[in-house]
Design an enzyme around this catalytic site. Structure first.
Site, PDB file in Angstrom:
ATOM      1  N   GLU A   1       0.855  -1.198   0.000  1.00 29.80           N
ATOM      2  CA  GLU A   1       0.000   0.000   0.000  1.00 29.80           C
ATOM      3  C   GLU A   1       0.878   1.230   0.000  1.00 29.80           C
ATOM      4  O   GLU A   1       2.065   1.148   0.318  1.00 29.80           O
ATOM      5  CB  GLU A   1      -0.827   0.062   1.295  1.00 29.80           C
ATOM      6  CG  GLU A   1      -1.685  -1.115   1.539  1.00 29.80           C
ATOM      7  CD  GLU A   1      -2.301  -1.091   2.944  1.00 29.80           C
ATOM      8  OE1 GLU A   1      -2.237  -0.047   3.617  1.00 29.80           O
ATOM      9  OE2 GLU A   1      -2.834  -2.129   3.337  1.00 29.80           O
TER      10      GLU A   1
ATOM     11  N   LYS B   1       2.193   4.636   1.683  1.00 28.28           N
ATOM     12  CA  LYS B   1       2.298   5.181   3.032  1.00 28.28           C
ATOM     13  C   LYS B   1       1.914   6.651   2.940  1.00 28.28           C
ATOM     14  O   LYS B   1       2.639   7.465   2.352  1.00 28.28           O
ATOM     15  CB  LYS B   1       3.725   5.021   3.562  1.00 28.28           C
ATOM     16  CG  LYS B   1       3.885   5.464   5.002  1.00 28.28           C
ATOM     17  CD  LYS B   1       5.249   5.041   5.521  1.00 28.28           C
ATOM     18  CE  LYS B   1       5.415   5.266   7.010  1.00 28.28           C
ATOM     19  NZ  LYS B   1       5.004   6.568   7.482  1.00 28.28           N
TER      20      LYS B   1
ATOM     21  N   ASP C   1       1.275  10.413   4.073  1.00 30.06           N
ATOM     22  CA  ASP C   1       2.034  11.263   4.981  1.00 30.06           C
ATOM     23  C   ASP C   1       1.149  12.357   5.569  1.00 30.06           C
ATOM     24  O   ASP C   1       1.185  13.511   5.148  1.00 30.06           O
ATOM     25  CB  ASP C   1       3.218  11.872   4.212  1.00 30.06           C
ATOM     26  CG  ASP C   1       4.229  12.504   5.145  1.00 30.06           C
ATOM     27  OD1 ASP C   1       4.149  12.264   6.367  1.00 30.06           O
ATOM     28  OD2 ASP C   1       5.098  13.237   4.655  1.00 30.06           O
TER      29      ASP C   1
ATOM     30  N   TYR D   1      -6.715   0.183   7.907  1.00 27.50           N
ATOM     31  CA  TYR D   1      -6.496  -0.876   8.882  1.00 27.50           C
ATOM     32  C   TYR D   1      -7.767  -1.063   9.712  1.00 27.50           C
ATOM     33  O   TYR D   1      -8.180  -0.134  10.407  1.00 27.50           O
ATOM     34  CB  TYR D   1      -5.308  -0.471   9.771  1.00 27.50           C
ATOM     35  CG  TYR D   1      -4.823  -1.485  10.781  1.00 27.50           C
ATOM     36  CD1 TYR D   1      -5.022  -2.847  10.608  1.00 27.50           C
ATOM     37  CD2 TYR D   1      -4.127  -1.050  11.923  1.00 27.50           C
ATOM     38  CE1 TYR D   1      -4.544  -3.753  11.543  1.00 27.50           C
ATOM     39  CE2 TYR D   1      -3.639  -1.945  12.857  1.00 27.50           C
ATOM     40  CZ  TYR D   1      -3.855  -3.300  12.660  1.00 27.50           C
ATOM     41  OH  TYR D   1      -3.390  -4.188  13.583  1.00 27.50           O
TER      42      TYR D   1
ATOM     43  N   LYS E   1      10.559   3.654   3.043  1.00 25.86           N
ATOM     44  CA  LYS E   1      10.395   5.096   2.815  1.00 25.86           C
ATOM     45  C   LYS E   1      11.131   5.506   1.552  1.00 25.86           C
ATOM     46  O   LYS E   1      12.291   5.117   1.344  1.00 25.86           O
ATOM     47  CB  LYS E   1      10.949   5.876   4.002  1.00 25.86           C
ATOM     48  CG  LYS E   1      10.202   5.576   5.294  1.00 25.86           C
ATOM     49  CD  LYS E   1       9.370   6.741   5.727  1.00 25.86           C
ATOM     50  CE  LYS E   1       9.990   7.376   6.945  1.00 25.86           C
ATOM     51  NZ  LYS E   1       9.316   8.570   7.356  1.00 25.86           N
TER      52      LYS E   1
ATOM     53  N   CYS F   1      23.443  45.946   7.279  1.00 25.82           N
ATOM     54  CA  CYS F   1      22.235  45.705   6.479  1.00 25.82           C
ATOM     55  C   CYS F   1      22.535  45.886   4.991  1.00 25.82           C
ATOM     56  O   CYS F   1      23.080  46.914   4.596  1.00 25.82           O
ATOM     57  CB  CYS F   1      21.144  46.669   6.921  1.00 25.82           C
ATOM     58  SG  CYS F   1      19.660  46.546   5.918  1.00 25.82           S
TER      59      CYS F   1
ATOM     60  N   CYS G   1      20.496  49.164   3.801  1.00 29.22           N
ATOM     61  CA  CYS G   1      20.721  50.536   4.265  1.00 29.22           C
ATOM     62  C   CYS G   1      22.057  50.709   4.977  1.00 29.22           C
ATOM     63  O   CYS G   1      22.391  51.828   5.383  1.00 29.22           O
ATOM     64  CB  CYS G   1      19.574  50.974   5.184  1.00 29.22           C
ATOM     65  SG  CYS G   1      19.587  50.146   6.783  1.00 29.22           S
TER      66      CYS G   1
ATOM     67  N   CYS H   1      18.087  44.245  11.265  1.00 29.15           N
ATOM     68  CA  CYS H   1      18.511  45.612  10.981  1.00 29.15           C
ATOM     69  C   CYS H   1      17.666  46.510  11.866  1.00 29.15           C
ATOM     70  O   CYS H   1      16.441  46.509  11.756  1.00 29.15           O
ATOM     71  CB  CYS H   1      18.274  45.959   9.509  1.00 29.15           C
ATOM     72  SG  CYS H   1      18.393  47.745   9.227  1.00 29.15           S
TER      73      CYS H   1
ATOM     74  N   CYS I   1      15.109  52.064   6.676  1.00 32.90           N
ATOM     75  CA  CYS I   1      15.536  50.966   5.816  1.00 32.90           C
ATOM     76  C   CYS I   1      14.392  50.630   4.843  1.00 32.90           C
ATOM     77  O   CYS I   1      13.295  50.271   5.281  1.00 32.90           O
ATOM     78  CB  CYS I   1      15.887  49.791   6.727  1.00 32.90           C
ATOM     79  SG  CYS I   1      16.391  48.313   5.862  1.00 32.90           S
TER      80      CYS I   1
HETATM   81  S1  IVH Z   1      -0.628   0.525   8.972  1.00 34.15           S
HETATM   82  C1  IVH Z   1       0.285  -1.432  13.099  1.00 34.15           C
HETATM   83  N1  IVH Z   1      -0.796   1.571   6.579  1.00 34.15           N
HETATM   84  O1  IVH Z   1       2.543   5.229   9.143  1.00 34.15           O
HETATM   85  C2  IVH Z   1       0.367  -0.811  11.756  1.00 34.15           C
HETATM   86  N2  IVH Z   1       0.120   2.887   8.330  1.00 34.15           N
HETATM   87  O2  IVH Z   1       4.816   4.313  11.223  1.00 34.15           O
HETATM   88  C3  IVH Z   1      -0.592   0.275  11.592  1.00 34.15           C
HETATM   89  N3  IVH Z   1       0.727   5.165   7.643  1.00 34.15           N
HETATM   90  O3  IVH Z   1       1.225   5.605  12.339  1.00 34.15           O
HETATM   91  C4  IVH Z   1      -0.288   1.208  10.516  1.00 34.15           C
HETATM   92  N4  IVH Z   1       0.092   4.970   5.540  1.00 34.15           N
HETATM   93  O4  IVH Z   1       0.190   6.970  10.503  1.00 34.15           O
HETATM   94  C5  IVH Z   1      -0.408   1.753   7.866  1.00 34.15           C
HETATM   95  N5  IVH Z   1      -1.063   2.387   4.427  1.00 34.15           N
HETATM   96  C6  IVH Z   1      -0.678   2.558   5.690  1.00 34.15           C
HETATM   97  C7  IVH Z   1      -0.141   3.779   6.141  1.00 34.15           C
HETATM   98  C8  IVH Z   1       0.262   3.901   7.476  1.00 34.15           C
HETATM   99  C9  IVH Z   1       0.605   5.777   6.452  1.00 34.15           C
HETATM  100  C10 IVH Z   1       1.301   5.795   8.837  1.00 34.15           C
HETATM  101  C11 IVH Z   1       0.470   5.655  10.067  1.00 34.15           C
HETATM  102  C12 IVH Z   1       1.346   4.986  11.098  1.00 34.15           C
HETATM  103  C13 IVH Z   1       2.708   5.167  10.527  1.00 34.15           C
HETATM  104  C14 IVH Z   1       3.547   3.969  10.875  1.00 34.15           C
END
Ligand code: IVH
Length: 666
Positions: A109, A111, A113, A221, A307, A401, A404, A419, A425
């Protein structure tokens, strides 16, 4: 009959919400949607007995402030093991195979942010939303989360009676950009990236503002003891059928090669997504196998996060230049050999301050690493010292500065150089005028940075008082300004004389005196004359005014140039005192009292109560201590506060009693 009508409208609006925010496939226009929503609002107003917190009308967020309650997570919110290397992904894969002693599937999946959230549903209704907090306990932010349109308030289909679902709250890039543009205009600090913006927003005390920030959410999840499937993917698909937004970027992988394909595809593919992602997550699909693998103290053994490397580029530092802002703060900027980074050409990068330059040990001509990593302005994160040209000069910091020539100063405890030539200025002079005309200050329409620059360069305005001497003919002569806009600017300037006194105090641009402090000073001293004559002690007696602000006000008032400006503004008819109406709304009933406002209220919002306390001469604080004189308690006041108040014998009043106190009935 009415009840059914309300319910049918709710169902219909829920479906439209879902089409729009989850599927991105609206089937009616925004206008039609708004009309139906209005119709529902009207019915709910007429028939309050059918009110329902899960109604689509509740998504706008109440303006009443709430304090967050701390809630213990039923299942702790763990983090994931992190890696940046494909080799470590292989290690994870092989370790998992060894432990399980046979075949397994991985779900790959994205991740996301943002900021993680845990949602609890009972009988298909959202009942609680809790932040991660420390993993054991988090903040109950349910009222805020209800405003996120892609999170269903009611589910459909065959869902378990009670379950939790976790996911990520995100601020889409376009919303983030617009928010920062707006903040820039209002001289508020910018959010560094959408993650900070999302987590800052979800912790705001005012759900109506949260609603306006247009957050999104992906769920990834499902937890509970009566889940529909015995695989992770099966449960995600079920969750999708109940109305949740789950990601389309999910792949069931049966080999390491499939995992790598997914990684490589999304390493570039993610750049076209509307939200920020920073890696991929791999999870063992079978729940039985997940249980067999178990957890370490911090994270599951059945999952890992890979990552993406923040994109960085290597280029040459040509020179460092220095920019002077409105407050006189001097910011160093790196000028670079142009280099391609995440789809744009980077020529400049922020260096923040002298300490950062020193810690990087920068030399002119160095090869430097530049990163964008979700931040707005690219930054220099390192130096390739091996490529240093022998004999090159270390980058120092300027002593005077660049605009000036005045020697720079560094205030104690601050990283920036300033400054101090506030009134001489050029960027500071222009910045002061821009602040003066800005929306929250004098709100003069049509006068933006460019026009002010023109006025300054043509010698037509050197300070804010000069603006009131301008004539339409002066303006019309300037490049790019026609007769009509010239006239409009003059009208805007004249009209600004009506702006209330507290905003005039703010507009003057006294260092450290923001909107709130300006208001406090205005109400404490009631007139410009009194404020200009205030002693240090009198200033420091004002709520939230400490030494730093008091000294800044004293220095400003002592400067004859500023006194002259005040007199000229007064002669132009600007408000230099509170009006009678303002004075009347003000009393000394709470003078000398320190009040804590806690809980949920129904007759006014918390901010309104806080404003009332100040208008009546009282002082607000957040925490209960022996200095507290009174507690204004609403519903669900924090139990800790209550205990402490009782122990200290502090008087606690409810809304009605408090309002009676203010109206003098007590
Ligand atoms: S699963 C026990 N799936 O990443 C596992 N986490 O360091 C539960 N996150 O705190 C997390 N995308 O905020 C999972 N597709 C994804 C995610 C994801 C982002 C974040 C989440 C978690 C952190 C894990």
């Amino acid at each position: 009959m009415i009840k059914e009508q309300i319910e049918a409208l709710r169902r219909e609006l829920e479906q439209h919400n879902y089409n729009y925010y989850v599927l991105s496939q609206p089937t009616i226009s925004d206008l039609e949607f708004d009309m139906k929503l209005k119709q529902l609002e009207e019915l709910e107003r007429q028939y309050p007995e059918y009110a329902d917190p899960s109604s689509p009308t509740q998504r706008v967020g109440s303006d009443l402030n709430t304090e967050f309650r701390q809630v213990r997570h039923q299942y702790p919110m763990l983090s994931l093991g992190n890696t940046y290397s494909e080799d470590e992904v292989r290690d994870f894969y092989e370790r998992t195979r060894r432990t399980l002693g046979g075949d397994f599937e991985l779900v790959a999946e994205l991740k996301y942010d943002g900021t993680s959230i845990s949602l609890t549903y009972e009988d298909g209704r959202l009942v609680q939303a809790v932040t991660r907090g420390d993993g054991e306990k988090g903040d109950d932010v349910t009222d805020n989360v209800r405003t996120i349109r892609s999170i269903p308030l009611r589910l459909h289909g065959d869902y378990p009676p009670r379950f939790e679902i976790r996911g990520e709250i995100l601020m889409p890039w376009d919303v983030f950009d617009a928010l920062n543009r707006e903040r820039e205009e209002q001289e508020e600090p910018l959010f560094a990236n959408p993650r900070n913006a999302a987590s800052g927003t979800i912790k705001l005390q005012n759900p109506a503002i949260v609603a306006s920030r247009r957050l999104d959410a992906y769920l990834y999840y499902v937890l509970g003891d009566r889940l529909p499937a015995d695989t992770h993917l099966g449960n995600l698909e079920a969750a999708r059928s109940w109305g949740f937004k789950t990601s389309d970027a999910v792949r069931l992988c049966r080999s390491l090669d499939e995992v790598y394909d997914f990684i490589h595809y999304w390493d570039t593919g993610r750049k076209n997504l509307p939200v920020a992602t920073d890696g991929i997550v791999l999870k063992v699909n079978s729940l039985a196998q997940q249980r067999a693998l178990g957890f370490t103290a911090k994270s599951p053994r059945w999952a890992i996060a890979y990552k993406f490397q923040a994109e960085r580029a290597l280029t040459r530092l040509r020179s460092v230049s220095y920019q002077v802002g409105r407050t006189g703060a001097v910011t160093p900027v790196a000028n670079l050999d142009p280099v391609q980074l995440s789809g744009t050409v980077v020529r400049r990068a922020s260096l923040h301050n002298a300490d950062i330059i020193a810690s990087l040990d920068l030399h002119v001509g160095d090869m430097v690493y530049v990163e964008k990593g979700g931040e707005i302005i690219p930054k220099i994160t390192g130096v390739d010292a091996s490529a240093r040209v022998p004999g090159s000069e270390p980058v120092g910091f300027i002593g005077t500065c660049p605009e000036c020539g005045t020697p720079l100063v560094r205030y104690e405890g601050e990283a920036a150089h300033y400054c101090p030539n506030e009134n001489g200025c050029p960027p500071q002079i222009k910045g002061k005028m821009e602040h003066f005309v800005s929306r929250r200050a004098m709100n003069i329409d049509g006068l933006g940075g460019e026009t002010i620059d023109l006025l300054y360069r043509n010698g037509l305005a050197r300070n804010v008082a000069d603006l009131y001497d301008l004539r339409a003919a002066d303006l019309a002569r300037l490049e790019r300004l026609g007769d009509k806009s010239a006239r409009n600017i003059i009208i805007g300037i004249r009209r600004s004389a009506q702006v209330p006194f507290e905003r005039v105090v703010f507009a003057l641009g006294i260092r450290f005196v923001g909107e709130t402090t300006a208001k406090k000073l205005a109400y404490a001293f009631k007139s410009m004359d009194a404020l200009m004559q205030a002693t240090r002690e009198q200033l420091m007696a004002v709520d939230e005014v400490g030494e730093r602000i008091a000294d800044s006000v004293l220095a400003w008032c002592a400067d004859p140039r500023n006194r002259d400006i005040v007199e000229r503004l007064r002669a132009q008819g600007l408000r230099m005192a509170l009006t009678d109406d303002q004075l009347q709304a003000h009393s000394d009933r709470l003078a000398g009292m320190t009040v804590v406002v806690s809980g949920k209220f129904s007759r006014h919002s918390r901010d309104e109560y806080k404003a009332m306390i100040e208008q009546n001469g009282g002082k607000n604080t957040g925490s209960v201590s022996s200095k507290t004189s009174l507690i204004l308690a609403g519903e669900n006041m924090g139990p800790e506060k209550l205990k402490k108040a009782e122990k200290l014998g502090i008087r606690i009043v409810g809304e009605d009693e408090f309002l009676a106190m203010l109206s003098g009935e007590e």
